[in-house]
Write a protein that holds these residues in place. Structure first.
Motif: not given
Ligand code: MD6
Ligand code: FE
Length: 216
Positions: A170-186
């Motif tokens: 679990k991650y707490r995502l807040q105003h302004g946060d950016i998550a990027v995913w791809g590759g092995p976890s796409r």
């Protein structure tokens, strides 16, 4: 007395690896916050939020809209990318340059240079809305990452694995946060827990998430 160089106990790292190929860039959108919110406002004026129906017949608690060449839609006939907004019959609003640039830069910082999104799905969560665990697999080219920008109220994001039953972090995502995913976890499963009540100084009683994709 804490010395000047001590980290405050609630400070989180600006960059965190979530999984192989997945990176969380905390606060990354804040430098361009005002431009992003203005761009979002013009997209929403042309293509308002609506609640879509899943192929199984459930109305989603998250309201959605899109900008870009194509937009992600769901109805009784399935999930797909569509060139026209089914509500208006018109093309989705163009992706504002400020949004495209932010997504491209965040992807590059996460190790995915040259990301050229053609679609941005915009999700709106009011308190009580949630998004169950799913994979993003309607795009053509899984070598391209997804860039996800969180705005407004904080949310608990669940990030799992390739199998639906894999354990989640679990991650707490807040105003302004950016998550990027791809590759092995796409294709890792992910979801958002029920949004809690709250009031955000700029966005009020809601969370908005932008996910940029190279769909075509
Ligand atoms: C959300 N996000 O944060 C939902 N999907 O509101 C997603 O479903 C998502 O954030 C793929 C990649 C990034 C995401
Ligand atoms: Fe997703």
């Amino acid at each position: 007395m804490p010395d000047l160089f001590e980290k405050s106990c609630d400070s989180l790292p600006a960059r965190e690896d979530m999984a192989p190929g997945a990176v969380l860039l905390r606060g990354r959108a804040l430098v361009v916050e005002d431009g992003i919110l203005a761009a979002l406002g013009s997209v929403l004026a042309a293509a308002p939020f609506r609640h879509m129906t899943t192929p199984g017949g459930f109305v989603m608690s998250v309201a959605m809209t899109n900008c870009g060449e194509v937009g992600w839609v769901t109805d009784r006939s399935g999930y797909r990318y569509a060139v026209a907004d089914p509500e208006s019959g018109k093309a989705w609003p163009a992706m504002p340059e400020s949004l495209r640039r932010l997504a491209n830069e965040a992807a590059a910082e996460a190790g995915y240079a040259g990301f050229a999104p053609d679609s941005c799905l915009i999700n709106r969560y009011l308190p009580e809305a949630r998004l169950s665990l799913h994979q993003d697999r309607d795009e053509r080219d899984f070598s391209q990452p997804i860039v996800s920008v969180s705005l407004g109220l904080p949310a608990t994001f669940q990030f799992g694995g390739l199998k639906r039953a894999d354990p989640v972090i679990k991650y707490r995502l807040q105003h302004g946060d950016i998550a990027v995913w791809g590759g092995p976890s796409r294709l890792y499963h992910h979801g958002v827990l029920t949004l809690k009540q709250g009031e955000h100084p700029k966005l009020g009683r809601q969370r908005i998430n932008l996910t940029f994709r190279a769909a075509l």
